[in-house]
Design a protein around this motif. Structure first.
Motif, PDB file in Angstrom:
ATOM      1  N   GLN A 154       1.500 -20.575  15.526  1.00 52.65           N
ATOM      2  CA  GLN A 154       0.259 -19.802  15.476  1.00 52.65           C
ATOM      3  C   GLN A 154       0.473 -18.364  15.924  1.00 52.65           C
ATOM      4  OE1 GLN A 154      -2.788 -21.641  17.802  1.00 52.65           O
ATOM      5  NE2 GLN A 154      -4.322 -20.134  17.279  1.00 52.65           N
ATOM      6  N   SER A 155       1.270 -18.187  16.977  1.00 52.27           N
ATOM      7  CA  SER A 155       1.525 -16.835  17.476  1.00 52.27           C
ATOM      8  C   SER A 155       2.801 -16.827  18.309  1.00 52.27           C
ATOM      9  CB  SER A 155       0.353 -16.344  18.336  1.00 52.27           C
ATOM     10  OG  SER A 155       0.244 -17.117  19.517  1.00 52.27           O
ATOM     11  N   ILE A 156       3.332 -15.622  18.482  1.00 51.87           N
ATOM     12  CA  ILE A 156       4.523 -15.427  19.305  1.00 51.87           C
ATOM     13  C   ILE A 156       4.258 -14.237  20.209  1.00 51.87           C
ATOM     14  CG2 ILE A 156       6.960 -14.792  19.304  1.00 51.87           C
ATOM     15  CD1 ILE A 156       7.226 -16.230  16.620  1.00 51.87           C
ATOM     16  N   LYS A 157       4.563 -14.404  21.500  1.00 48.83           N
ATOM     17  CA  LYS A 157       4.387 -13.313  22.463  1.00 48.83           C
ATOM     18  C   LYS A 157       5.711 -13.059  23.163  1.00 48.83           C
ATOM     19  CE  LYS A 157       2.354 -13.694  26.625  1.00 48.83           C
ATOM     20  NZ  LYS A 157       1.308 -13.838  27.635  1.00 48.83           N
ATOM     21  N   PHE A 158       6.120 -11.799  23.187  1.00 49.01           N
ATOM     22  CA  PHE A 158       7.284 -11.370  23.966  1.00 49.01           C
ATOM     23  C   PHE A 158       6.768 -10.795  25.264  1.00 49.01           C
ATOM     24  CE2 PHE A 158       9.699  -9.944  19.887  1.00 49.01           C
ATOM     25  CZ  PHE A 158      10.065 -11.235  19.627  1.00 49.01           C
ATOM     26  N   LYS A 159       7.363 -11.185  26.379  1.00 47.62           N
ATOM     27  CA  LYS A 159       7.135 -10.540  27.664  1.00 47.62           C
ATOM     28  C   LYS A 159       8.521 -10.140  28.151  1.00 47.62           C
ATOM     29  CE  LYS A 159       5.192 -10.879  32.231  1.00 47.62           C
ATOM     30  NZ  LYS A 159       4.620 -11.720  33.260  1.00 47.62           N
ATOM     31  N   PHE A 160       8.714  -8.848  28.443  1.00 52.13           N
ATOM     32  CA  PHE A 160      10.063  -8.392  28.743  1.00 52.13           C
ATOM     33  C   PHE A 160      10.061  -7.154  29.630  1.00 52.13           C
ATOM     34  CE2 PHE A 160       8.521  -6.304  25.004  1.00 52.13           C
ATOM     35  CZ  PHE A 160       9.020  -5.009  25.043  1.00 52.13           C
ATOM     36  N   THR A 161      11.215  -6.895  30.198  1.00 54.07           N
ATOM     37  CA  THR A 161      11.486  -5.668  30.920  1.00 54.07           C
ATOM     38  C   THR A 161      12.644  -5.001  30.169  1.00 54.07           C
ATOM     39  OG1 THR A 161      11.947  -4.731  33.088  1.00 54.07           O
ATOM     40  CG2 THR A 161      13.105  -6.767  32.542  1.00 54.07           C
ATOM     41  N   GLU A 162      13.192  -3.932  30.695  1.00 55.71           N
ATOM     42  CA  GLU A 162      14.324  -3.308  30.013  1.00 55.71           C
ATOM     43  C   GLU A 162      15.449  -4.322  29.935  1.00 55.71           C
ATOM     44  OE1 GLU A 162      13.166  -1.758  32.959  1.00 55.71           O
ATOM     45  OE2 GLU A 162      11.750  -0.495  31.899  1.00 55.71           O
ATOM     46  N   LEU A 163      15.929  -4.572  28.730  1.00 52.92           N
ATOM     47  CA  LEU A 163      16.922  -5.631  28.537  1.00 52.92           C
ATOM     48  C   LEU A 163      18.272  -5.278  29.141  1.00 52.92           C
ATOM     49  CD1 LEU A 163      15.847  -6.677  24.976  1.00 52.92           C
ATOM     50  CD2 LEU A 163      15.586  -7.993  27.063  1.00 52.92           C
TER      51      LEU A 163
END
Length: 132
Positions: free
Chosen positions: A29-38
């Motif tokens: 249904q959906s995709i969420k990215f949660k991130f900091t500087e990789l």
């Protein structure tokens, strides 16, 4: 013998139908990215369960439309498994929400990621997509 062949064909057809349906992106249904500087370095490896503790205010990116979802899922299906004991130094999480409301979590590091209990090499295209 003819009954056995028909039964075997039916079993194979059923297996293929189930396999293609479960591997399909249609249930996402959906995709969420949660991130900091990789590329952000820390003194120690951040595990998946500690990511939110160390990076509570990460950036977010959402994919709710089929082309975006398909592009992410395509990157996640062609990954190379890592079997040398490498664990991700987590700098991001991907939350994949299915139509059944089940959520898969992918823990992403710059070199390795963890998905469904297996460690893979992080596709560089995925890193580019996350930071775009």
């Amino acid at each position: 013998m003819k009954k056995l062949n028909i039964l075997l064909l039916f079993a194979i057809a059923s297996f293929v139908a189930c396999k293609s349906k479960s591997g399909s992106n249609n249930d996402v249904q959906s995709i969420k990215f949660k991130f900091t500087e990789l590329g952000r370095e820390t003194q120690f490896r951040i595990t998946c369960d500690k990511f939110d503790y160390y990076f509570p205010e990460g950036k977010e990116k959402n994919f709710n439309k089929k082309p975006g979802i398909d592009s992410v899922m395509q990157l996640l299906t062609g990954m190379k498994m890592v079997s040398d004991g490498t664990e991700p130094d987590v700098r991001g999480k991907i939350y994949i929400t299915h139509t059944t409301k089940a959520v898969d979590t992918v823990c992403v590091g710059a070199k390795a990621l963890s998905y469904k209990g297996t460690t893979y090499e992080t596709p560089q295209e995925l890193l580019v997509l996350i930071q775009k």
